[in-house]
Scaffold this motif. Structure first.
Motif, short mmCIF file in Angstrom:
data_model
loop_
_atom_site.label_atom_id
_atom_site.label_comp_id
_atom_site.label_asym_id
_atom_site.label_seq_id
_atom_site.Cartn_x
_atom_site.Cartn_y
_atom_site.Cartn_z
N PHE A 197 55.10 93.38 23.97
CA PHE A 197 54.65 92.00 23.78
C PHE A 197 53.13 91.86 23.94
O PHE A 197 52.49 92.61 24.67
CB PHE A 197 55.34 91.08 24.79
N ARG A 198 52.60 90.84 23.28
CA ARG A 198 51.18 90.54 23.36
C ARG A 198 50.81 89.93 24.71
O ARG A 198 49.66 90.01 25.15
CB ARG A 198 50.78 89.56 22.25
N LYS A 199 51.77 89.26 25.35
CA LYS A 199 51.55 88.63 26.65
C LYS A 199 52.85 88.73 27.44
O LYS A 199 53.89 89.11 26.89
CB LYS A 199 51.12 87.18 26.49
N ASN A 202 53.13 81.68 13.21
CA ASN A 202 52.94 80.37 13.85
C ASN A 202 51.86 79.52 13.15
O ASN A 202 51.38 79.89 12.09
CB ASN A 202 52.62 80.51 15.33
N SER A 248 56.26 86.15 16.90
CA SER A 248 54.82 86.44 17.02
C SER A 248 54.41 86.94 18.38
O SER A 248 53.27 87.41 18.55
CB SER A 248 54.02 85.17 16.70
N HIS A 249 55.27 86.88 19.39
CA HIS A 249 54.90 87.38 20.70
C HIS A 249 54.96 88.91 20.76
O HIS A 249 54.43 89.52 21.70
CB HIS A 249 55.80 86.78 21.78
N CYS A 253 56.75 77.63 21.70
CA CYS A 253 56.38 78.58 22.75
C CYS A 253 55.00 79.20 22.51
O CYS A 253 54.31 79.58 23.46
CB CYS A 253 57.42 79.68 22.86
N ALA A 254 54.61 79.30 21.26
CA ALA A 254 53.29 79.85 20.94
C ALA A 254 52.17 78.86 21.24
O ALA A 254 51.00 79.25 21.38
CB ALA A 254 53.23 80.28 19.48
N SER A 290 60.79 84.61 21.91
CA SER A 290 60.26 85.09 23.19
C SER A 290 59.76 83.91 24.02
O SER A 290 58.99 83.08 23.52
CB SER A 290 59.12 86.07 22.96
N PRO A 312 57.41 82.89 26.92
CA PRO A 312 56.31 83.40 27.73
C PRO A 312 56.54 83.13 29.21
O PRO A 312 57.21 82.16 29.59
CB PRO A 312 55.08 82.64 27.21
N VAL A 316 56.29 88.12 28.93
CA VAL A 316 57.48 87.38 28.46
C VAL A 316 58.56 87.50 29.53
O VAL A 316 58.80 88.58 30.06
CB VAL A 316 57.97 87.95 27.11
#
Length: 553
Positions: free
Chosen positions: A411-413, A112, A384-385, A80-81, A457, A459, A415
């Motif tokens: 979250f960083r982005k 990751n 990592s998300h 997913c990353a 997570s 995305p 999700v």
């Protein structure tokens, strides 16, 4: 399961273990030779087909593993990353295509770009760092760093045991009545943290009641759920808690041997646990007649060879015996007839690591933590998300939103879903986060599964059809093959998901439902029987996104 093979494998005991011998034969080339396996079969008085059939099952023993030099993580989080394709391109500057293999999962889900080289795991390295790794690791740190926190009472993360503390607690253990300690464990309400949630007190009682000259305690450290790294944290940062937990289980049941079965993907964990066992031996806290109290306990560390199904307790037992790691029909259960046909306790790392708290503070103190039916604490792995990825220990019953938005800091982005509890866990759409609490009952009531409590997570821009194909591909690759529904059903499902993405095939609702139903009711274990849960969750909550891949009703 062959009882005869179990007996033959046990003739030489744990110290001259057949499964260990497989790994030794594979060290130089990545796979044992057929003649060597035939010699081993004669030594253990079993058929050559048994040794060959067993070794060809494992990722790191099968002939396809010959001459592999570097392994890329192909777990769900790294997928997913989107980091692994670029990593492979970089590795191709240093290795031939046929020298690159795959591992799942390395437990570097918080960073990751994970890969394994020369007995060591790496993650989040820049392309320009790679040459240093392959030149004897000059200047590259292999120390894994991640955030550790807690919400509520820190039972596991707050435990700091060294040899001095171990001496005190082992002294307390041998002065405690075994029956009294068992009652305390039962009163604690501690349930297995590996997924099934079975009360460990009952399991210990069943084993204690069995009459046998030999019993075993197995720590299932084969944490194969992609997205999970909480057991790895305990093995590497809290090794004495894990080992003492096994000793407590042995003291209660009358077992004198503890087996720590650690996945090959965690080489650092093997090193730390072996060092801790050595220290305990050096200080007289292991062996025969510990502290003059008549309590005997010994450890054996076994390095696994790459097989997710070995996380299932009976497949794990078969693996240790050197048999093909297929799931056994139950009953009999391992507590009655397990390793080498002897009564055996099998629990995962987190479950066993909680026992020292109960020894020191009592079962009632543990039972005061958590919710009414889900007692104690649970480790949550955040990938990592998250803005703050790592391990969070929570008291059972707290809102999931506190973990996601509190410890995880969001979250960083964008999700759209959280796959919680490993491949067989629930697929939780992001809008359901506020409805759930961290306990077995809440997840079950909402149609999910807490399981190992790892969080993967998904995305917003990652296609759910691609994730479903990934799930079925994983399930098919890792099936033990013993039962028909799982062996064929997972593969046929993966093929359908793949063809649907190319447009050459339209999925049929009735056919998919029939396939999932067959997996649920016909599979021998939770591997085939559990994979339909996240699939059904996805079909329910993301039906609009998936509608284009289905034929019209």
């Amino acid at each position: 399961m062959s009882k005869n093979l179990s007996e033959l494998s046990g003739r030489q005991g744990l110290e001259h273990n057949l499964f260990d011998r497989y790994g030794q034969l594979a060290q130089d080339r990545g796979t044992p030779g057929k003649e060597e396996l035939a010699d081993l079969a004669r030594e253990f008085l079993i058929g050559a087909a048994n040794t060959y059939g067993a070794t060809t099952f494992y990722d790191f023993l099968k002939p396809e593993n010959r001459n592999k030099k570097v392994y890329i993580c192909n777990g769900s989080v790294c997928l997913c990353a989107g980091t692994q394709d670029a990593l492979k391109e970089s590795l191709l500057d240093h290795f031939k295509e046929e020298e690159i293999g795959h591992m799942c999962c390395l437990g570097r889900c918080h960073e990751n770009a994970a890969f394994h080289y020369n007995g060591t795991n790496y993650s989040a390295l820049k392309k320009e760092d790679l040459p240093s790794v392959f030149r004897n690791n000059n200047g590259i740190s292999t120390k894994d760093e991640y955030n550790i926190g807690h919400i509520g009472t820190p039972v596991l993360t707050g435990m700091n045991l060294g040899v001095v503390e171990m001496k005190t607690l082992v002294g307390q253990l041998i002065e405690t009545d075994g029956e009294e300690l068992l009652e305390g464990i039962k009163a604690s309400g501690l349930r297995g943290r590996g997924g099934a949630g079975f009360p460990i007190g009952l399991k210990l009682q069943f084993c204690k009641q069995e009459e046998s000259d030999t019993k075993f305690v197995i720590c299932n450290a084969d944490e194969g759920d992609p997205g999970a790294f909480s057991d790895r944290y305990l093995l590497e940062e809290k090794p004495y808690a894990v080992l003492l937990g096994m000793m407590i289980a042995g003291y209660v049941t009358g077992a004198e041997w503890g087996v720590v079965y650690i996945r090959a993907e965690y080489p650092e964990s093997v090193e730390v646990i072996e060092q801790a066992i050595h220290q305990l031996n050096e200080t007289g806290l292991l062996g025969n007649n510990i502290m003059g109290a008549g309590f005997n306990f010994h450890f054996k560390v076994i390095k696994a060879q790459g097989s997710y199904i070995c996380g299932e307790e009976t497949a794990l037992i078969n693996s240790i015996e050197g048999q093909r790691p297929e799931v056994r029909v139950r009953p009999p259960y391992p507590a009655q007839q397990g390793l080498f046909n002897k009564p055996t306790i099998v629990n995962n790392v987190e479950t066993l690591a909680a026992l020292p708290f109960i020894l020191e503070h009592g079962g009632d103190a543990y039972a005061k933590l958590g919710s009414e039916k889900s007692k104690g604490t649970k480790l949550i792995s955040l990938d990592s998300h998250f803005n703050n990825p790592g391990i969070c220990e929570v008291e059972m019953g707290i809102p999931l939103s506190e973990v996601v938005h509190g410890f995880g800091k969001g979250f960083r982005k964008d999700v759209k879903a959280l796959h919680i509890g490993g491949p067989l866990g629930g697929m939780v759409p992001i809008h359901k986060v506020d409805d759930l609490t961290i306990d077995f009952e809440s997840f079950s009531q909402h149609g999910f599964l807490l399981g190992h409590a790892s969080i993967v997570s998904i995305p917003a821009d990652f296609p759910m059809i691609a994730y479903l194909e990934h799930l079925f591909e994983f399930a098919a690759d890792e099936s033990c093959g013993k039962c028909f529904p799982c062996r064929l059903g997972t593969k046929r499902a993966q093929e359908m998901m793949a063809k649907a993405q190319t447009g050459e095939y339209k999925l049929d609702h009735q056919l998919i439902d029939d396939l999932l139903h067959t997996l649920e009711i016909g599979s021998l274990c939770a591997h085939g029987g559990g994979i339909p849960l996240p699939v059904r969750n996805t079909l329910l909550y993301f039906k609009d996104e998936l509608s284009t891949y289905f034929a019209e009703a």
